[in-house]
Design a protein around this motif. Structure first.
Motif, PDB file in Angstrom:
ATOM      1  N   GLN A  45       0.786  -1.217   0.000  1.00 44.02           N
ATOM      2  CA  GLN A  45       0.000   0.000   0.000  1.00 44.02           C
ATOM      3  C   GLN A  45       0.825   1.277   0.000  1.00 44.02           C
ATOM      4  OE1 GLN A  45      -3.483   0.091   2.267  1.00 44.02           O
ATOM      5  NE2 GLN A  45      -4.044  -1.979   1.724  1.00 44.02           N
ATOM      6  N   MET A  46       2.037   1.233   0.503  1.00 46.38           N
ATOM      7  CA  MET A  46       2.932   2.392   0.389  1.00 46.38           C
ATOM      8  C   MET A  46       3.938   2.164  -0.725  1.00 46.38           C
ATOM      9  SD  MET A  46       3.880   3.546   4.258  1.00 46.38           S
ATOM     10  CE  MET A  46       2.621   4.037   5.415  1.00 46.38           C
ATOM     11  N   GLY A  47       4.509   0.985  -0.710  1.00 51.35           N
ATOM     12  CA  GLY A  47       5.516   0.658  -1.718  1.00 51.35           C
ATOM     13  C   GLY A  47       6.918   1.020  -1.270  1.00 51.35           C
ATOM     14  N   ILE A  48       7.875   0.210  -1.662  1.00 53.34           N
ATOM     15  CA  ILE A  48       9.274   0.505  -1.414  1.00 53.34           C
ATOM     16  C   ILE A  48       9.763   1.451  -2.494  1.00 53.34           C
ATOM     17  CG2 ILE A  48      11.592  -0.476  -1.196  1.00 53.34           C
ATOM     18  CD1 ILE A  48       9.641  -1.177   1.088  1.00 53.34           C
ATOM     19  N   TYR A  49      10.466   2.489  -2.094  1.00 54.44           N
ATOM     20  CA  TYR A  49      10.971   3.472  -3.047  1.00 54.44           C
ATOM     21  C   TYR A  49      12.301   2.971  -3.591  1.00 54.44           C
ATOM     22  CZ  TYR A  49      12.230   7.980  -5.073  1.00 54.44           C
ATOM     23  OH  TYR A  49      12.573   8.990  -5.943  1.00 54.44           O
ATOM     24  N   SER A  78      15.676  -4.739   9.627  1.00 53.24           N
ATOM     25  CA  SER A  78      15.709  -4.348   8.215  1.00 53.24           C
ATOM     26  C   SER A  78      15.319  -2.883   8.130  1.00 53.24           C
ATOM     27  CB  SER A  78      14.755  -5.202   7.376  1.00 53.24           C
ATOM     28  OG  SER A  78      13.405  -4.875   7.646  1.00 53.24           O
ATOM     29  N   PHE A  79      15.897  -2.182   7.186  1.00 51.92           N
ATOM     30  CA  PHE A  79      15.681  -0.741   7.042  1.00 51.92           C
ATOM     31  C   PHE A  79      15.295  -0.454   5.601  1.00 51.92           C
ATOM     32  CE2 PHE A  79      18.810  -1.695  10.268  1.00 51.92           C
ATOM     33  CZ  PHE A  79      18.296  -1.043  11.377  1.00 51.92           C
ATOM     34  N   GLN A  80      14.110   0.103   5.430  1.00 49.91           N
ATOM     35  CA  GLN A  80      13.582   0.315   4.085  1.00 49.91           C
ATOM     36  C   GLN A  80      13.179   1.763   3.862  1.00 49.91           C
ATOM     37  OE1 GLN A  80      13.526  -1.907   1.656  1.00 49.91           O
ATOM     38  NE2 GLN A  80      14.270  -3.607   2.912  1.00 49.91           N
ATOM     39  N   LEU A  81      13.393   2.220   2.648  1.00 47.21           N
ATOM     40  CA  LEU A  81      12.958   3.540   2.201  1.00 47.21           C
ATOM     41  C   LEU A  81      11.601   3.363   1.542  1.00 47.21           C
ATOM     42  CD1 LEU A  81      13.798   6.533   1.757  1.00 47.21           C
ATOM     43  CD2 LEU A  81      14.801   5.811  -0.412  1.00 47.21           C
ATOM     44  N   VAL A  82      10.547   3.972   2.125  1.00 50.22           N
ATOM     45  CA  VAL A  82       9.206   3.778   1.592  1.00 50.22           C
ATOM     46  C   VAL A  82       8.789   4.961   0.724  1.00 50.22           C
ATOM     47  CG1 VAL A  82       8.384   2.207   3.370  1.00 50.22           C
ATOM     48  CG2 VAL A  82       8.207   4.664   3.749  1.00 50.22           C
ATOM     49  N   ASN A  83       7.929   4.644  -0.238  1.00 53.51           N
ATOM     50  CA  ASN A  83       7.499   5.635  -1.221  1.00 53.51           C
ATOM     51  C   ASN A  83       6.359   6.473  -0.654  1.00 53.51           C
ATOM     52  OD1 ASN A  83       7.360   7.060  -3.568  1.00 53.51           O
ATOM     53  ND2 ASN A  83       6.530   5.397  -4.805  1.00 53.51           N
ATOM     54  N   MET A  84       6.716   7.319   0.271  1.00 52.05           N
ATOM     55  CA  MET A  84       5.741   8.124   1.017  1.00 52.05           C
ATOM     56  C   MET A  84       6.219   9.566   1.028  1.00 52.05           C
ATOM     57  SD  MET A  84       4.740   7.449   5.005  1.00 52.05           S
ATOM     58  CE  MET A  84       3.489   8.385   5.866  1.00 52.05           C
ATOM     59  N   ILE A  85       5.394  10.458   0.514  1.00 53.78           N
ATOM     60  CA  ILE A  85       5.815  11.849   0.379  1.00 53.78           C
ATOM     61  C   ILE A  85       5.790  12.581   1.721  1.00 53.78           C
ATOM     62  CG2 ILE A  85       3.506  12.715  -0.170  1.00 53.78           C
ATOM     63  CD1 ILE A  85       4.839  14.633  -2.146  1.00 53.78           C
ATOM     64  N   GLU A  86       4.931  12.157   2.648  1.00 53.25           N
ATOM     65  CA  GLU A  86       4.863  12.801   3.951  1.00 53.25           C
ATOM     66  C   GLU A  86       6.127  12.517   4.749  1.00 53.25           C
ATOM     67  OE1 GLU A  86       0.740  11.913   2.576  1.00 53.25           O
ATOM     68  OE2 GLU A  86       2.567  10.738   2.828  1.00 53.25           O
ATOM     69  N   PRO A  87       6.607  13.497   5.527  1.00 56.40           N
ATOM     70  CA  PRO A  87       7.807  13.266   6.346  1.00 56.40           C
ATOM     71  C   PRO A  87       7.473  12.373   7.535  1.00 56.40           C
ATOM     72  CG  PRO A  87       6.943  15.464   6.775  1.00 56.40           C
ATOM     73  CD  PRO A  87       6.117  14.897   5.656  1.00 56.40           C
ATOM     74  N   ASN A  88       8.017  11.176   7.539  1.00 54.18           N
ATOM     75  CA  ASN A  88       7.672  10.246   8.605  1.00 54.18           C
ATOM     76  C   ASN A  88       8.718   9.140   8.710  1.00 54.18           C
ATOM     77  OD1 ASN A  88       6.130   9.339  10.722  1.00 54.18           O
ATOM     78  ND2 ASN A  88       4.564   8.368   9.460  1.00 54.18           N
ATOM     79  N   ASN A 166      -4.241   4.748   4.761  1.00 54.95           N
ATOM     80  CA  ASN A 166      -2.995   4.085   5.120  1.00 54.95           C
ATOM     81  C   ASN A 166      -1.791   4.914   4.719  1.00 54.95           C
ATOM     82  OD1 ASN A 166      -4.673   1.944   5.837  1.00 54.95           O
ATOM     83  ND2 ASN A 166      -4.590   1.123   3.784  1.00 54.95           N
ATOM     84  N   ALA A 167      -1.934   5.709   3.681  1.00 57.56           N
ATOM     85  CA  ALA A 167      -0.799   6.476   3.181  1.00 57.56           C
ATOM     86  C   ALA A 167      -0.239   7.422   4.220  1.00 57.56           C
ATOM     87  CB  ALA A 167      -1.209   7.267   1.937  1.00 57.56           C
ATOM     88  N   THR A 301     -10.711   8.916  -5.388  1.00 59.46           N
ATOM     89  CA  THR A 301      -9.645   8.248  -6.138  1.00 59.46           C
ATOM     90  C   THR A 301      -8.560   7.723  -5.197  1.00 59.46           C
ATOM     91  OG1 THR A 301      -8.476  10.348  -6.470  1.00 59.46           O
ATOM     92  CG2 THR A 301     -10.018   9.651  -8.193  1.00 59.46           C
ATOM     93  N   VAL A 302      -7.848   6.718  -5.669  1.00 58.38           N
ATOM     94  CA  VAL A 302      -6.780   6.125  -4.881  1.00 58.38           C
ATOM     95  C   VAL A 302      -5.694   5.607  -5.820  1.00 58.38           C
ATOM     96  CG1 VAL A 302      -7.967   3.898  -4.831  1.00 58.38           C
ATOM     97  CG2 VAL A 302      -6.196   4.383  -3.164  1.00 58.38           C
ATOM     98  N   ASN A 303      -4.459   5.736  -5.387  1.00 60.14           N
ATOM     99  CA  ASN A 303      -3.326   5.259  -6.179  1.00 60.14           C
ATOM    100  C   ASN A 303      -2.359   4.539  -5.245  1.00 60.14           C
ATOM    101  OD1 ASN A 303      -1.387   4.855  -8.162  1.00 60.14           O
ATOM    102  ND2 ASN A 303      -0.524   6.908  -7.959  1.00 60.14           N
ATOM    103  N   THR A 304      -2.184   3.250  -5.444  1.00 60.54           N
ATOM    104  CA  THR A 304      -1.260   2.462  -4.636  1.00 60.54           C
ATOM    105  C   THR A 304      -0.222   1.827  -5.556  1.00 60.54           C
ATOM    106  OG1 THR A 304      -2.288   0.267  -4.758  1.00 60.54           O
ATOM    107  CG2 THR A 304      -3.284   1.875  -3.233  1.00 60.54           C
TER     108      THR A 304
END
Length: 345
Positions: A45-49, A78-88, A166-167, A301-304
């Motif tokens: 739902q967020m996706g790995i960047y 594990s440490f992942q960079l998620v495709n989320m534009i909000e700072p979190n 969820n985003a 609308t939704v984009n995942t």
């Protein structure tokens, strides 16, 4: 001085005394189950960047801090960079730590990234996220909108339609208590300091991001770094006071200078990721696939990472489009929806 020394010793005990009682056998099994389920949902739902240089940089920093943990753990971080534009940044049980691409452009140093990651590692070590998730038993990790045909819609399709909730990242954890936050700050900055990072930078990072969000929205933050971890001036002051009692280990950072630091972050998207497609009003554009579609006015609308779609406000109709490898799954969801609607007569 004696009080400061006592407090510093207490922090050391907090880390070295985490012990196996933090991860009893039953707790380990539950943590691993929750972690795997949560990670799958983050990815869907967020996706790995996908930015190899930055991803490796985040992993290097995270692994350097995790190496300071003086105990055997029943999992690996594990440490992942998620495709989320909000700072979190957030973590879930069994060592899954996530940093959004939206937070990195707001940080000015490796020390700031490291202390943020240290904070999230501490939440995992103290099983804060596991305890919070047990309260809702992961169910509410993905919420089905109540208006969707009185519950007729399948949970899977509801997850897709409800993805904007969820985003924001807030569904993965309930709010931590003040005591849990303070504990994560204390253990996190000490771990970061043992890895060679300046503990004061956690407070600096929080303050910088808070100011950015306020400037961007024109009001006090309703969403900021650690949305589950409310920002307060008192918290920053506590971090500053704590940091005065900690001397970082003399270790060179991974990025030796500002130029190297900027190199590790070069090329990050600051806005919507075109690889996932973007919305222009009701029109969805996927440049990589040379595809576009316009959804009806006033539809939600939704984009995942796995699907794009829209539904009516009432939830009595929806259109979901997925990639070829996801198409069969979405067709199945649609059939379930029709079956339930027909049986409800």
């Amino acid at each position: 001085m004696q009080k400061a020394f006592f407090h510093f010793c207490f922090l050391l005990i907090s880390i070295h005394g985490l012990g196996q009682n933090q991860f009893p056998e039953q707790g380990v099994e539950l943590d691993i189950k929750l972690g795997k389920q949560g990670d799958a949902q983050v990815r869907e739902q967020m996706g790995i960047y996908h930015h190899e240089v930055t991803q490796k940089y985040i992993e290097q920093i995270g692994n350097r801090i995790a190496a300071q943990i003086d105990q055997d753990l029943p999992f690996e971080f594990s440490f992942q960079l998620v495709n989320m534009i909000e700072p979190n940044a957030f973590s879930i049980p069994a060592g899954y730590v996530y940093v959004s691409r939206g937070i990195l452009p707001l940080l000015n140093s490796e020390d700031q990234i490291a202390t943020i990651i240290g904070h999230e590692i501490a939440h995992v070590l103290r099983r804060h996220s596991a305890r919070q998730m047990q309260k809702s038993i992961l169910p509410t990790v993905l919420t089905i909108p109540g208006l969707l045909v009185g519950g007729l819609i399948s949970p899977e399709l509801g997850n897709i339609i409800n993805a904007p909730i969820n985003a924001a990242g807030t569904i993965y954890l309930s709010s931590y208590s003040r005591g849990q936050e303070n504990e994560a700050d204390e253990i996190g900055v000490l771990l970061a300091a043992k890895a060679g990072y300046k503990p004061t930078e956690l407070g600096v990072a929080l303050d910088q991001i808070e100011k950015f969000v306020k400037l961007y929205t024109g009001e006090d933050s309703r969403f900021s770094i650690f949305d589950d971890h409310p920002y307060t001036p008192d918290r920053v002051r506590n971090i500053e006071a704590l940091s005065q009692k900690i001397t970082p280990k003399p270790v060179d950072p991974i990025a030796k200078n500002t130029s190297e630091y900027n190199h590790f972050l070069y090329g990050l998207h600051l806005g919507d990721d075109p690889e996932q497609g973007v919305f222009d009003g009701q029109r969805f554009i996927q440049p990589g696939m040379k595809f576009q579609i316009t959804f009806p006015d006033k539809w939600k609308t939704v984009n995942t990472p796995t699907a794009v779609g829209a539904s009516t406000k009432e939830g009595d109709a929806a259109v979901i489009l997925g990639a070829p490898d996801e198409a069969g799954k979405h067709v199945t969801y649609g059939k379930k929806f029709l079956e339930k609607a027909q049986s409800a007569g």
